[in-house]
Write an enzyme that holds these catalytic residues in place. Structure first.
Site, PDB file in Angstrom:
ATOM      1  N   LYS A  22       0.807  -1.122   0.307  1.00  0.00           N
ATOM      2  CA  LYS A  22       0.434  -0.176  -0.218  1.00  0.00           C
ATOM      3  C   LYS A  22       0.829   1.369  -0.080  1.00  0.00           C
ATOM      4  O   LYS A  22       0.497   2.142  -0.498  1.00  0.00           O
ATOM      5  CB  LYS A  22      -1.119  -0.221   1.063  1.00  0.00           C
ATOM      6  CG  LYS A  22      -1.373   1.867   1.936  1.00  0.00           C
ATOM      7  CD  LYS A  22      -2.576   1.012   2.506  1.00  0.00           C
ATOM      8  CE  LYS A  22      -2.074   1.199   4.159  1.00  0.00           C
ATOM      9  NZ  LYS A  22      -1.811   3.076   4.842  1.00  0.00           N
ATOM     10  N   ASN A  23       1.633   1.546   0.771  1.00  0.00           N
ATOM     11  CA  ASN A  23       2.920   2.168   1.354  1.00  0.00           C
ATOM     12  C   ASN A  23       3.769   2.278   0.004  1.00  0.00           C
ATOM     13  O   ASN A  23       4.227   3.687  -0.030  1.00  0.00           O
ATOM     14  CB  ASN A  23       3.766   2.966   2.438  1.00  0.00           C
ATOM     15  CG  ASN A  23       2.150   2.892   3.384  1.00  0.00           C
ATOM     16  OD1 ASN A  23       0.937   2.862   3.140  1.00  0.00           O
ATOM     17  ND2 ASN A  23       2.597   2.531   4.555  1.00  0.00           N
ATOM     18  N   CYS A 116      -4.010  12.592  12.680  1.00  0.00           N
ATOM     19  CA  CYS A 116      -4.519  11.597  12.794  1.00  0.00           C
ATOM     20  C   CYS A 116      -4.497  10.762  14.707  1.00  0.00           C
ATOM     21  O   CYS A 116      -3.285  11.756  15.093  1.00  0.00           O
ATOM     22  CB  CYS A 116      -4.460  10.720  11.778  1.00  0.00           C
ATOM     23  SG  CYS A 116      -3.570  10.448  11.388  1.00  0.00           S
ATOM     24  N   ARG A 121       1.113  14.888  13.371  1.00  0.00           N
ATOM     25  CA  ARG A 121       1.589  14.230  12.114  1.00  0.00           C
ATOM     26  C   ARG A 121       2.037  16.078  10.674  1.00  0.00           C
ATOM     27  O   ARG A 121       0.823  15.317  10.031  1.00  0.00           O
ATOM     28  CB  ARG A 121       0.908  13.490  11.394  1.00  0.00           C
ATOM     29  CG  ARG A 121       1.405  12.305  12.010  1.00  0.00           C
ATOM     30  CD  ARG A 121      -0.034  11.128  10.698  1.00  0.00           C
ATOM     31  NE  ARG A 121       0.943  10.218  10.109  1.00  0.00           N
ATOM     32  CZ  ARG A 121       0.663   9.682   8.992  1.00  0.00           C
ATOM     33  NH1 ARG A 121      -0.736   9.777   8.986  1.00  0.00           N
ATOM     34  NH2 ARG A 121       0.876   8.719   8.405  1.00  0.00           N
ATOM     35  N   ASP A 307       5.175   0.912  11.763  1.00  0.00           N
ATOM     36  CA  ASP A 307       3.654  -0.360  11.269  1.00  0.00           C
ATOM     37  C   ASP A 307       3.447  -1.099  11.951  1.00  0.00           C
ATOM     38  O   ASP A 307       2.718  -1.699  11.625  1.00  0.00           O
ATOM     39  CB  ASP A 307       4.045   0.225   9.627  1.00  0.00           C
ATOM     40  CG  ASP A 307       3.309   1.496   9.362  1.00  0.00           C
ATOM     41  OD1 ASP A 307       2.352   2.552  10.434  1.00  0.00           O
ATOM     42  OD2 ASP A 307       3.571   2.011   8.307  1.00  0.00           O
ATOM     43  N   ARG A 399      -8.472   0.073   5.212  1.00  0.00           N
ATOM     44  CA  ARG A 399      -7.532   0.919   4.571  1.00  0.00           C
ATOM     45  C   ARG A 399      -6.516   0.469   3.654  1.00  0.00           C
ATOM     46  O   ARG A 399      -5.725   0.510   2.979  1.00  0.00           O
ATOM     47  CB  ARG A 399      -7.334   2.421   5.359  1.00  0.00           C
ATOM     48  CG  ARG A 399      -8.093   2.913   5.564  1.00  0.00           C
ATOM     49  CD  ARG A 399      -7.745   3.823   6.908  1.00  0.00           C
ATOM     50  NE  ARG A 399      -7.140   5.154   5.690  1.00  0.00           N
ATOM     51  CZ  ARG A 399      -6.344   6.615   6.263  1.00  0.00           C
ATOM     52  NH1 ARG A 399      -7.247   6.676   7.348  1.00  0.00           N
ATOM     53  NH2 ARG A 399      -5.457   7.033   5.788  1.00  0.00           N
TER      54      ARG A 399
HETATM   55  C1  EPZ Z   1       4.245   6.909   6.243  1.00  0.00           C
HETATM   56  O1  EPZ Z   1       4.118   8.208   6.603  1.00  0.00           O
HETATM   57  C2  EPZ Z   1       3.469   6.091   6.131  1.00  0.00           C
HETATM   58  N1  EPZ Z   1       1.979   6.251   5.128  1.00  0.00           N
HETATM   59  C3  EPZ Z   1       3.571   6.022   7.586  1.00  0.00           C
HETATM   60  O2  EPZ Z   1       2.101   4.001   7.452  1.00  0.00           O
HETATM   61  C4  EPZ Z   1       4.118   5.144   8.285  1.00  0.00           C
HETATM   62  O3  EPZ Z   1       3.667   5.193   9.592  1.00  0.00           O
HETATM   63  C5  EPZ Z   1       5.358   5.958   8.243  1.00  0.00           C
HETATM   64  O4  EPZ Z   1       5.580   6.914   7.198  1.00  0.00           O
HETATM   65  C6  EPZ Z   1       6.374   5.835   8.943  1.00  0.00           C
HETATM   66  O5  EPZ Z   1       6.859   4.698   7.779  1.00  0.00           O
HETATM   67  C7  EPZ Z   1       2.440   6.487   4.037  1.00  0.00           C
HETATM   68  O6  EPZ Z   1       3.293   5.961   3.731  1.00  0.00           O
HETATM   69  C8  EPZ Z   1       1.378   6.343   3.092  1.00  0.00           C
HETATM   70  P1  EPZ Z   1       6.746  10.330   8.087  1.00  0.00           P
HETATM   71  P2  EPZ Z   1       4.677  10.166   6.508  1.00  0.00           P
HETATM   72  O7  EPZ Z   1       6.928  11.867   7.200  1.00  0.00           O
HETATM   73  O8  EPZ Z   1       5.527   9.459   5.284  1.00  0.00           O
HETATM   74  C9  EPZ Z   1       7.433  13.540  11.290  1.00  0.00           C
HETATM   75  C10 EPZ Z   1       0.044   3.090   8.052  1.00  0.00           C
HETATM   76  O9  EPZ Z   1      -0.561   2.821   8.808  1.00  0.00           O
HETATM   77  N2  EPZ Z   1       7.039  14.653  10.343  1.00  0.00           N
HETATM   78  O10 EPZ Z   1       8.035   9.553   7.854  1.00  0.00           O
HETATM   79  O11 EPZ Z   1       3.542  10.932   6.929  1.00  0.00           O
HETATM   80  C11 EPZ Z   1       6.654  12.262  11.961  1.00  0.00           C
HETATM   81  O12 EPZ Z   1       5.172  13.384  12.376  1.00  0.00           O
HETATM   82  C12 EPZ Z   1       0.598   4.262   7.931  1.00  0.00           C
HETATM   83  O13 EPZ Z   1       0.172   2.728   6.363  1.00  0.00           O
HETATM   84  C13 EPZ Z   1       7.330  15.698  10.591  1.00  0.00           C
HETATM   85  O14 EPZ Z   1       8.282  16.304  11.682  1.00  0.00           O
HETATM   86  O15 EPZ Z   1       5.336   9.664   7.940  1.00  0.00           O
HETATM   87  C14 EPZ Z   1       6.786  11.642  12.345  1.00  0.00           C
HETATM   88  O16 EPZ Z   1       6.909  11.832  13.818  1.00  0.00           O
HETATM   89  C15 EPZ Z   1       0.242   5.264   8.959  1.00  0.00           C
HETATM   90  N3  EPZ Z   1       7.218  16.458   9.505  1.00  0.00           N
HETATM   91  C16 EPZ Z   1       7.911  11.045  11.229  1.00  0.00           C
HETATM   92  O17 EPZ Z   1       8.165  12.375  11.111  1.00  0.00           O
HETATM   93  C17 EPZ Z   1       6.857  15.850   8.156  1.00  0.00           C
HETATM   94  O18 EPZ Z   1       6.838  17.465   6.943  1.00  0.00           O
HETATM   95  C18 EPZ Z   1       7.482  10.120  10.584  1.00  0.00           C
HETATM   96  O19 EPZ Z   1       7.049  10.178   9.806  1.00  0.00           O
HETATM   97  C19 EPZ Z   1       6.776  15.563   8.206  1.00  0.00           C
HETATM   98  C20 EPZ Z   1       7.037  14.227   9.051  1.00  0.00           C
END
Ligand code: EPZ
Length: 420
Positions: A22-23, A116, A121, A307, A399
């Site tokens: 999915k991701n 969420c 996020r 995850d 989802r």
């Molecule tokens: C991806 O989300 C995945 N989603 C998430 O999977 C997964 O949990 C996450 O990566 C971490 O591995 C998809 O790929 C669609 P991040 P993403 O930006 O990219 C912080 C699932 O269950 N951050 O890597 O949105 C953030 O808050 C989902 O399938 C900032 O501070 O996650 C977090 O603490 C849920 N500023 C960390 O970085 C930003 O601009 C990592 O988040 C972006 C992120």
């Protein structure tokens, strides 16, 4: 609305087919916006999230045909630049249309995704990277409005407070492939899903070096061509089924998985007493009689994936002794604790840690799904528990897990859906 009913405590056996990731599929679908030529994707899981992304592509002017796990995306050359609130707000992954729209059209108006239950996020890293490429960005009415006559390659540091960001890397990478000159992304996410996106972009004619590493070097090209590309297997779905085997003490097999993406999990499971081996794409789970409690801390890849944190916690609830679970990617991703405790687990939160005191058995109960992976943890707990578990709000599971009840039934589980 439907609920999932599980009659737990049964051993499982047989083989389960792992779907496409999915991701990986979400940014890869978004990358189709970078070309007007046909993009054909195989091994796309047809789930609520990928369907939302497909709806978004259609709303942006793409023509999309789905045939099983094959998705064909074509264009009449008239791509729109506005990604509406009603689609982006339901799924954060849709925010990664920002990079490709801006690169292809020179302008994009994309709704902010919002927080969420797993955390606030933010999208500051996405915006920082896009700005560094020379785009003007303004936030107005809940939308990110960005413009750039021509994006220009530059050196970007994309690490944040919690390490690298998966979708920020995807967004900036997709913008940089059509930028003028060379872009270097430092502290890029190394997740296999980003590697897959990079490989797809390369197959479209993009010039990217350092694929799979924290430093991506991109030399911009004038245009990208169409492509036929196969999405990698879903490592989180595979990890969830491995944990289902472990929690129900069942020696099951997975087909179509890539175990090399799951080293952090299989290594920890070895300490628990679960052996996971692979021959090509067939993975075998073999459970020992006695399990040991094991602590984990999640990190960006190749660390233990956030995850799979909730699902691993579900397993630890029935391993006698104490294990400590810490999430360094989403420190508040612990909403499943209360629901697991309803089933007889003994977990308490202490600051950034969850302390799990293993019990002999869980008991079936009525529980509530709160997000995708927390719901998967409840499925694991329900399958291992004695008696009947009812999981409400299962749309969260839809989802990210393709045909979950059918796959579980094929493994011999007693699982069915009922109307609420
Ligand atoms: C991806 O989300 C995945 N989603 C998430 O999977 C997964 O949990 C996450 O990566 C971490 O591995 C998809 O790929 C669609 P991040 P993403 O930006 O990219 C912080 C699932 O269950 N951050 O890597 O949105 C953030 O808050 C989902 O399938 C900032 O501070 O996650 C977090 O603490 C849920 N500023 C960390 O970085 C930003 O601009 C990592 O988040 C972006 C992120």
């Amino acid at each position: 609305m439907e609920k999932l009913v599980i009659e737990g405590g049964l051993p499982l056996s047989g083989e389960v087919k792992i779907s496409g990731s999915k991701n990986a599929a979400l940014p890869i679908l978004a990358a189709s916006l970078l070309t007007d030529e046909p993009v054909i994707l195989r091994n796309v899981p047809i789930l609520r999230d990928t369907t939302t992304m497909i709806k978004l592509l259609k709303s942006l002017g793409k023509i999309v045909e789905i045939d099983g796990d094959r998705v064909k995306i074509t264009s009449n050359g008239k791509t729109r630049h506005v990604a509406e609130y009603k689609l982006v707000s339901t799924m954060r992954g849709s925010f990664c249309v920002l990079g490709p729209l801006l690169a292809k059209l020179g302008k994009a108006k994309v709704s902010l995704p919002g927080g969420c239950v797993i955390g606030i996020r933010p999208v500051d890293l996405h915006l920082k990277g896009i700005k560094a490429l020379g785009a003007k960005i303004q936030i107005d009415g809940g939308y990110v409005i960005s413009r750039a006559k021509k994006l220009k390659g530059t050196h970007i540091y994309l690490g944040g407070v919690f390490g690298s960001s998966v979708l920020a890397t995807a967004n900036v990478l997709m913008a940089a492939v059509l930028a003028e000159g060379e872009t270097v992304i430092e502290s890029a996410a190394c997740e296999p899903e980003i590697e897959d996106l990079s490989n797809m972009l390369r197959a479209m004619g993009a010039r990217i070096r350092g694929v799979g590493s924290p430093r991506l070097t991109i030399t911009g090209v004038k245009r990208l061509r169409g492509v036929s590309y196969r999405v990698i297997p879903d490592r989180i779905e595979a990890g969830t089924y491995i944990l289902i085997g472990a929690a129900t003490r069942s020696d099951i097999k997975l087909r179509g998985a890539d175990i090399t993406h799951l080293m952090a999990l299989t290594d920890k499971l070895k300490e628990v007493g679960v052996k996971v081996t692979a021959k090509r794409d067939v993975v075998k789970v073999k459970c020992k009689k006695n399990y040991n409690p094991v602590s984990i801390t999640t990190y960006p890849y190749p660390g233990f994936p956030t995850d799979l944190q909730a699902q691993f916690m579900a397993l630890m609830t029935i391993v006698e002794g104490v294990s400590v679970i810490t999430d360094k990617v989403y420190p508040d991703r612990f909403i499943h604790i209360a629901e697991l405790n309803r089933m007889g687990a003994n977990i308490r939160r202490e600051g950034i840690n969850a302390i799990v005191q293993g019990v002999k058995k869980l008991k079936g109960a009525q529980v509530m799904a709160s997000d995708l992976r927390a719901s998967a943890a409840l499925v694991i707990a329900g399958l291992a528990a004695k008696g009947r578990t009812e999981i409400h709000r299962i749309y969260h599971l839809e989802r990210g897990y393709e045909l979950l009840d059918k796959k579980l039934t094929a493994l011999g589980a007693k699982v069915w859906r009922e109307r609420e």
